[in-house]
Design a protein around this motif. Sequence first.
Motif, short mmCIF file in Angstrom:
data_model
loop_
_atom_site.label_atom_id
_atom_site.label_comp_id
_atom_site.label_asym_id
_atom_site.label_seq_id
_atom_site.Cartn_x
_atom_site.Cartn_y
_atom_site.Cartn_z
N SER A 54 29.35 -16.66 -13.92
CA SER A 54 30.24 -17.41 -13.05
C SER A 54 29.48 -18.41 -12.21
CB SER A 54 31.03 -16.46 -12.14
OG SER A 54 30.13 -15.71 -11.36
N SER A 55 28.15 -18.30 -12.20
CA SER A 55 27.33 -19.22 -11.43
C SER A 55 25.96 -19.31 -12.08
CB SER A 55 27.18 -18.73 -9.99
OG SER A 55 26.27 -19.53 -9.28
N VAL A 56 25.27 -20.42 -11.86
CA VAL A 56 23.93 -20.54 -12.41
C VAL A 56 22.92 -19.78 -11.57
CG1 VAL A 56 24.37 -22.74 -13.53
CG2 VAL A 56 23.56 -22.72 -11.18
N VAL A 57 23.31 -19.38 -10.37
CA VAL A 57 22.45 -18.62 -9.47
C VAL A 57 22.85 -17.15 -9.56
CG1 VAL A 57 21.70 -18.34 -7.08
CG2 VAL A 57 22.31 -20.60 -7.94
N ASP A 58 21.88 -16.27 -9.78
CA ASP A 58 22.18 -14.85 -9.87
C ASP A 58 22.27 -14.29 -8.45
OD1 ASP A 58 22.67 -12.39 -10.98
OD2 ASP A 58 20.54 -11.87 -11.11
N ALA A 59 23.41 -14.46 -7.82
CA ALA A 59 23.61 -14.01 -6.45
C ALA A 59 24.62 -12.86 -6.44
CB ALA A 59 24.12 -15.15 -5.58
N LYS A 60 24.38 -11.91 -5.60
CA LYS A 60 25.29 -10.78 -5.44
C LYS A 60 26.01 -10.92 -4.10
CE LYS A 60 23.66 -8.56 -9.03
NZ LYS A 60 24.30 -8.73 -10.27
N LEU A 61 27.27 -10.54 -4.10
CA LEU A 61 28.03 -10.56 -2.86
C LEU A 61 27.67 -9.36 -2.00
CD1 LEU A 61 31.57 -11.56 -4.15
CD2 LEU A 61 29.95 -12.98 -2.92
N ARG A 62 27.61 -9.59 -0.72
CA ARG A 62 27.36 -8.49 0.19
C ARG A 62 28.66 -7.77 0.46
NH1 ARG A 62 24.47 -11.97 4.70
NH2 ARG A 62 26.42 -12.99 4.31
N TRP A 63 28.65 -6.47 0.36
CA TRP A 63 29.85 -5.68 0.62
C TRP A 63 29.88 -5.26 2.07
CZ3 TRP A 63 33.65 -4.96 -2.88
CH2 TRP A 63 33.38 -5.31 -4.19
N ARG A 64 31.06 -5.16 2.62
CA ARG A 64 31.22 -4.69 3.98
C ARG A 64 32.34 -3.65 3.99
NH1 ARG A 64 35.92 -6.70 5.86
NH2 ARG A 64 36.68 -8.65 5.00
#
Length: 96
Positions: A54-64
């Motif tokens: 979904s993105s070219v950057v392998d980023a993870k969302l922070r959960w809260r």
Amino acid sequence: MSDIDKATVAKIARLARIKIEEDKLEPLAGELNNILGWVEQLDEVNTDDIEPMSSVVDAKLRWRQDEVTDGDKQASVLKNAPNAEYGFFAVPKVIE
């Protein structure tokens, strides 16, 4: 490669309800053929071993934690309303 001619461009313009002058049909046909040629080039690329992303950057969302951090503001919000009834905004009837 599919070849788009003036008649096809005129038909597409008529279906899309776009007025295109007669002298513009030939250049548009060339542009559409270039676009379709580029799409056919993309189709030749082998993507069998590539994972969807979904993105070219392998980023993870922070959960809260899912918890209410504010609330009980109904009275202060409704005091700005021009008309409120039963704890809700009152609006005039639109359909009779």
